[in-house]
Structure formats: C-alpha cells, structure tokens
Motif scaffolding. Structure first.
Motif, PDB file in Angstrom:
ATOM      1  N   ARG A 274       0.818  -1.207   0.000  1.00  0.00           N
ATOM      2  CA  ARG A 274       0.000   0.000   0.000  1.00  0.00           C
ATOM      3  C   ARG A 274       0.859   1.266   0.000  1.00  0.00           C
ATOM      4  O   ARG A 274       0.474   2.278  -0.554  1.00  0.00           O
ATOM      5  CB  ARG A 274      -0.914   0.001   1.221  1.00  0.00           C
ATOM      6  CG  ARG A 274      -2.376  -0.170   0.839  1.00  0.00           C
ATOM      7  CD  ARG A 274      -3.208  -0.405   2.057  1.00  0.00           C
ATOM      8  NE  ARG A 274      -3.066  -1.763   2.550  1.00  0.00           N
ATOM      9  CZ  ARG A 274      -3.256  -2.127   3.809  1.00  0.00           C
ATOM     10  NH1 ARG A 274      -3.571  -1.228   4.714  1.00  0.00           N
ATOM     11  NH2 ARG A 274      -3.141  -3.383   4.177  1.00  0.00           N
ATOM     12  N   ALA A 275       2.024   1.181   0.648  1.00  0.00           N
ATOM     13  CA  ALA A 275       2.864   2.377   0.756  1.00  0.00           C
ATOM     14  C   ALA A 275       3.599   2.673  -0.548  1.00  0.00           C
ATOM     15  O   ALA A 275       3.984   3.809  -0.784  1.00  0.00           O
ATOM     16  CB  ALA A 275       3.874   2.199   1.882  1.00  0.00           C
ATOM     17  N   CYS A 276       3.788   1.670  -1.372  1.00  0.00           N
ATOM     18  CA  CYS A 276       4.611   1.829  -2.578  1.00  0.00           C
ATOM     19  C   CYS A 276       3.981   2.827  -3.547  1.00  0.00           C
ATOM     20  O   CYS A 276       2.821   2.672  -3.924  1.00  0.00           O
ATOM     21  CB  CYS A 276       4.796   0.487  -3.261  1.00  0.00           C
ATOM     22  SG  CYS A 276       5.854   0.613  -4.703  1.00  0.00           S
ATOM     23  N   PRO A 277       4.729   3.858  -3.952  1.00  0.00           N
ATOM     24  CA  PRO A 277       4.162   4.847  -4.872  1.00  0.00           C
ATOM     25  C   PRO A 277       3.917   4.299  -6.267  1.00  0.00           C
ATOM     26  O   PRO A 277       3.007   4.756  -6.951  1.00  0.00           O
ATOM     27  CB  PRO A 277       5.219   5.949  -4.924  1.00  0.00           C
ATOM     28  CG  PRO A 277       6.155   5.669  -3.840  1.00  0.00           C
ATOM     29  CD  PRO A 277       6.079   4.219  -3.536  1.00  0.00           C
ATOM     30  N   SER A 278       4.721   3.343  -6.698  1.00  0.00           N
ATOM     31  CA  SER A 278       4.584   2.901  -8.085  1.00  0.00           C
ATOM     32  C   SER A 278       3.988   1.512  -8.192  1.00  0.00           C
ATOM     33  O   SER A 278       3.948   0.954  -9.279  1.00  0.00           O
ATOM     34  CB  SER A 278       5.934   2.966  -8.799  1.00  0.00           C
ATOM     35  OG  SER A 278       6.983   3.096  -7.904  1.00  0.00           O
TER      36      SER A 278
ATOM     37  N   GLY B  24      12.232   3.872  -0.374  1.00  0.00           N
ATOM     38  CA  GLY B  24      12.373   3.291   0.956  1.00  0.00           C
ATOM     39  C   GLY B  24      11.123   3.347   1.796  1.00  0.00           C
ATOM     40  O   GLY B  24      11.177   3.106   2.992  1.00  0.00           O
ATOM     41  N   GLN B  25       9.983   3.646   1.187  1.00  0.00           N
ATOM     42  CA  GLN B  25       8.772   3.748   2.007  1.00  0.00           C
ATOM     43  C   GLN B  25       8.215   2.392   2.389  1.00  0.00           C
ATOM     44  O   GLN B  25       7.494   2.279   3.379  1.00  0.00           O
ATOM     45  CB  GLN B  25       7.717   4.569   1.266  1.00  0.00           C
ATOM     46  CG  GLN B  25       8.167   6.004   1.163  1.00  0.00           C
ATOM     47  CD  GLN B  25       7.065   6.918   0.736  1.00  0.00           C
ATOM     48  OE1 GLN B  25       6.080   7.042   1.404  1.00  0.00           O
ATOM     49  NE2 GLN B  25       7.260   7.557  -0.388  1.00  0.00           N
TER      50      GLN B  25
ATOM     51  N   VAL C  89      10.163  -0.184   3.268  1.00  0.00           N
ATOM     52  CA  VAL C  89      10.966  -0.581   4.425  1.00  0.00           C
ATOM     53  C   VAL C  89      10.518   0.210   5.651  1.00  0.00           C
ATOM     54  O   VAL C  89      10.431  -0.307   6.755  1.00  0.00           O
ATOM     55  CB  VAL C  89      12.463  -0.344   4.130  1.00  0.00           C
ATOM     56  CG1 VAL C  89      13.307  -0.698   5.328  1.00  0.00           C
ATOM     57  CG2 VAL C  89      12.900  -1.157   2.932  1.00  0.00           C
ATOM     58  N   GLU C  90      10.203   1.480   5.428  1.00  0.00           N
ATOM     59  CA  GLU C  90       9.793   2.333   6.536  1.00  0.00           C
ATOM     60  C   GLU C  90       8.426   1.928   7.077  1.00  0.00           C
ATOM     61  O   GLU C  90       8.175   1.988   8.280  1.00  0.00           O
ATOM     62  CB  GLU C  90       9.730   3.776   6.044  1.00  0.00           C
ATOM     63  CG  GLU C  90       9.900   4.797   7.128  1.00  0.00           C
ATOM     64  CD  GLU C  90       9.832   6.197   6.560  1.00  0.00           C
ATOM     65  OE1 GLU C  90      10.410   7.084   7.152  1.00  0.00           O
ATOM     66  OE2 GLU C  90       9.200   6.386   5.506  1.00  0.00           O
TER      67      GLU C  90
END
Lengths: 156, 372
Positions: free
Chosen positions: A70-74, A116-117, A119-120
């Motif tokens: 869900r966090a991944c922008p692409s 890195g979102q 991993v964050e």
C-alpha cells in the motif's frame, strides 16, 4: 600600445598558471578504480532493491499484512498469502490458531524508485535493502524478482 | 547528391540545436534563425521529456509523491525535496524537530555545492576546456559519497520525510563533512587560478550575454541569473524558512549582467554554502529526528498553501491546494530553470552562435526540471 602588450603578457601568464596547476595534478594519487576488476564497497545505508529478512528458523519474517504494497508509490510490490492453522499451547490447553503465510513476494524492480517507504512502513522489520548494484541486463524480465525464491537460494 | 548550398546575402536559414545536442545538456531544442553566424531569432522548444509530475502529485497520496520531487533536478535534488516537505508540513501543521532542520540545511547546502561544482565543470567544457570538469567531479564525488552514506542514494535522494528525516546522521558523516570544508576551500582557490584568471575564458565571457535586471523581472528569473544582474534576491534571506535565519552568510551579487557575473555568483555561493555547513555542524543540536506526534495519514485541512525555497538554480515554489482529502487537489511546481530559460529567446537575439551557447551554459539549465 602598452596596454596591448601588457594584455598579451598577462594572458600568457594566466595560461602558464593554468598549465602549472594541471602539471601538479600529474603527481597526485589516482582517485579512480578500474571498475570491473576492482569494486568499491557500498556504504551500510546503500539502497539496492529490497530483500526479505529471515527469522531464526530461516523462514521469512513477513506476516503478509500488505503495508509495503500500500505504501509503494509505483505499485511494484505484489504479494500473496494463504492462511495456515497451527496449534499453540495456551494455559495448558492446545488451541488451533490461524496465521498468514507468505506464498509469493514479487518485486518489479523496473518501476521501483528506491524511496524506501516500503521498508519504513514495515512494522516487523521484514524487508531490508540489498547492497546489489551490479544489475544490468537487456531483458526486462531479469528485473522481476521473486524475493521468496531469492531467500531460499540464500539459505541453501 | 547536390553541391554545397550557397546562401544569398540577406538570406537566413534555420538551425536546429538539439533535441540531442551536447551544448543543451539534455533534450532541449532551440530553433534558431541564422544570418551567417548571427542569430536573428531563436525559439526554445520544450516537452521532450515531460513526465506529468504535477498530475502525479494530484493522483497520489502525499507521501507517495516524495520520490517524484528528486526526479525534477538530478543535480540538486535535495533542495527540491526540501521545498516539498516544507510545503506539506506547513499545510498539515507538522512540527519539525530542530535537529532534523539543521541536518536538512547541512545536506541541502552540500548538495548545492555538488550542483554548482558540476555546473562549473560542464560550463567550462562548453567553452572548450575539458580538464576542470575532471577536477570538479573529483570534489563532487566526495560529496556524493558522503551523502550516499547517509541517504542511501547518490543523485535521486528520497531522504526527507514529513516531520523529519529517514535516518539520522552519524559521527562519520560529521567528520567527513568537517574534513571536506578546508579541502573544498583549497579547490576553490585552484579553480580560481585555473579558470577564472584564464585569458581565453575571460575573453569569451566578459561583457557577453547581457541579461539585464529588467529582463530578469520580466521573465521571473531568479537565483544566480538574477543575482548576476544586480538583483539582491535570495529566498533564504528574503523569505527565511527552516533554520536559515540562524546562519550568518552573505548573498553574492554582481552588477555586470554578463556571463562572467553569473559565473562569479556561483563560485562565491559555494564559499557561502561552506560557511553555512560549518556553522550548521557547530550548532547541530541533539534530539530526535522525527516528531513524537505525527499524523498517521496526512490530510491537510482544506486551503491553499505555498512554500518557496532557494535551490541551486533559483527560487523553487510549490503550491498545494488541499480539499481535505489524502490527495492534493492542485499540485503546482514553479521551477526556476523554466523562467531562467524563457529569457534565452530574447537575450540571444543578434548574438553570435558561440556566444549564445556560452550564455546558455551560464544559465545552468537542467532540462528534466523545465519539463517536469
């Protein structure tokens, strides 16, 4: 007339100064590395593509919650899981509980921007950055990583 | 095959510089109407690498836009991400710990030095001198290694987060940054002797490529281009943001309006950036790098927010119009190079082509940032 010659003189002087500096550089140590024969060690925080982290049993730490997806922008992460029943002892009694087990974790590195979102966003410390940078290929499929397979290969 | 083309006196011809041309440093096309070696009329054509970053900013949630901002300008990426996080922090009302702001200022200034160093090398290479590029890259490599050890990437950083940073700096970084300052000062002296004093370099730039203050105001040019025309404008001084009011630094301004003035502004700016880094390292407070209270989902209240920052190329503005949802309603980027490039058409009329290309180099164009 005097100004003309003094300009020529000062111009030649400036060129000689420049040549002096470049001449001094000849005796400085070499700063480059002959790349394919020698490589530089990447720093600890270098961000390569992501990699799964294993627990003590050699299984992935991932609980398949899907936060990274869900966090991944692409949208380059895709994962699948199945629920498995397992038995635990709670206060002397055996109870069956359900948990999610990762069955697939694919990374499409062609669209990853290494922000890195993922991993964050991971609350379990289940993904990390690899140190790999020697990635070159003429085929797109070489950058579709099956991270679960990579983890197995690393362990075997 | 026909023979050589003979151009009649008074006849003009069209010359295309680019889209693939080493002098434009990217995919910029300049249509020039030439009379011999003199430019009658020039027209810059854009859009070859337009990637719709503004639309992406409207379609994605706020944190998801973070990596986009560093793709605008690959040489001074941290300045742009700084503007973005400051704008969203202002909109969402997120407090930033002091240590995080100091680290941001230090890394942005390091990035500015790296950007100017590369510009310096490329600019001298445009004029025909190859060696200074190698020296500049050696120094720049030092900065990139230093930033890589902290941010994890070399050019397209995604280091700042809303409210703070991705990770803290370590003692190694501080030692390396401290060691870098005297080294860079020595290098700046070397560049001064090697390039600034060089007679060929001066003859090609002095009094050539005039961009007046009036023209800068007309086209909205900022940064070193405006400061080379005698306009004392620096966002860090005029509209202070972050922790910049606490630093003591000067804004170099030159009144000559020529290409050499713009060169001098950038060389002096590197020295000022070093001063800021020095003070930042001395004043660096202890503490957290992320705020204790941070909203999990960033949803700024409905409103119109604007934040300008001074990047290596000029004033970068970011406007966010929020309608209270997790996506921005409007995401507008005002990039400095776009304005700086717009004046090229007017400024190069009547110039010789080689002088015009030298002037284009002095504008410090980074094409992905124009075609964002």
């Amino acid at each position: 007339m005097g100004a003309y010659f003094s300009e020529i003189f000062r111009g030649l002087q400036s060129l000689a100064t420049g040549l002096g500096i470049t001449f001094k550089e000849f005796f400085k140590p070499v700063v480059t590395v002959p790349y394919p024969y020698e490589t530089i060690k990447m720093s600890d925080r270098f961000r390569g593509h992501i990699e799964l982290v294993e627990n003590e049993e050699g299984k992935p730490k991932c609980v398949a919650c899907g936060m990274c997806q869900r966090a991944c922008p692409s949208g380059c992460i895709s994962l699948a899981s199945k629920s498995v029943e397992y038995e635990v002892e709670v206060k002397g009694e055996m109870k069956t509980k359900k948990k999610k087990v990762l069955t697939k974790y694919n990374l499409n590195f062609t669209t990853c921007s290494l922000c890195g979102q993922c991993v964050e966003s991971c609350n379990f410390g289940a993904i990390t950055f690899s140190k790999e940078y020697n990635l070159a290929s003429s085929r797109k499929e070489d950058f579709h990583f099956d991270l679960l397979n990579r983890l197995k290969e690393r362990n075997s | 095959m026909s023979g050589p083309i003979h151009i009649q006196p008074g006849e003009t011809f069209t010359l295309n510089v680019g889209p693939q041309h080493p002098a434009t440093h990217g995919v910029l096309r300049v249509k020039m109407e030439m009379d011999g070696e003199y430019i009658v009329k020039a027209e810059t054509v854009l859009g070859y690498i337009h990637r719709m970053h503004e639309l992406m900013g409207e379609n994605r949630t706020y944190p998801q836009v973070l990596p986009n901002l560093s793709r605008l300008d690959y040489l001074g990426a941290l300045g742009y991400t700084h503007g973005h996080v400051l704008a969203v922090e202002r909109a969402a009302g997120i407090e930033v710990p002091e240590r995080a702001e100091y680290i941001r200022a230090i890394t942005v200034e390091l990035n500015r030095v790296a950007s100017h160093l590369f510009w310096f090398g490329a600019f001298v290479m445009d004029l025909g001198g190859f060696t200074p590029l190698m020296y500049a890259i050696e120094d720049r490599e030092y900065i990139l290694d230093m930033l890589e050890a902290v941010t994890g990437s070399r050019l397209t950083y995604c280091y700042y987060r809303f409210g703070g940073l991705y990770n803290d700096i370590d003692d190694e970084f501080i030692d390396r940054a401290r060691a870098f300052i005297p080294r860079m000062r020595k290098s700046l002296k070397k560049y001064d002797a090697l390039v600034t004093g060089n007679i060929i370099f001066r003859k090609r730039l002095e009094g050539i490529g005039p961009i007046s203050a009036e023209m800068c105001r007309k086209y909205g040019a900022t940064g070193p281009v405006a400061r080379g025309a005698g306009i004392n404008f620096d966002v860090r001084k005029n509209e202070p943001y972050s922790v910049y009011p606490e630093f003591d630094f000067d804004v170099p301004v030159y009144d000559e309006c020529d290409s050499l003035a713009r060169y001098k502004v950038r060389m002096d700016e590197m020295e000022q950036s070093l001063r800021i880094i020095e003070q930042g390292l001395d004043k660096l407070p202890d503490g957290p790098i992320m705020p204790k209270k941070k909203p999990k989902l960033i949803k700024p209240p409905a409103g119109d927010y604007y934040q300008a920052v001074e990047t290596a190329r000029g004033s970068f503005g970011i406007r966010i119009v929020s309608d209270g949802t997790k996506n921005a309603y409007r995401f507008k980027l005002r990039s400095p190079t776009y304005s700086n490039m717009s004046l090229f058409d007017e400024a190069c009329e009547g110039m010789m082509i080689m002088d015009a290309l030298a002037m284009m180099g002095s504008l410090d164009l980074v094409i992905p940032e124009i075609d964002r």
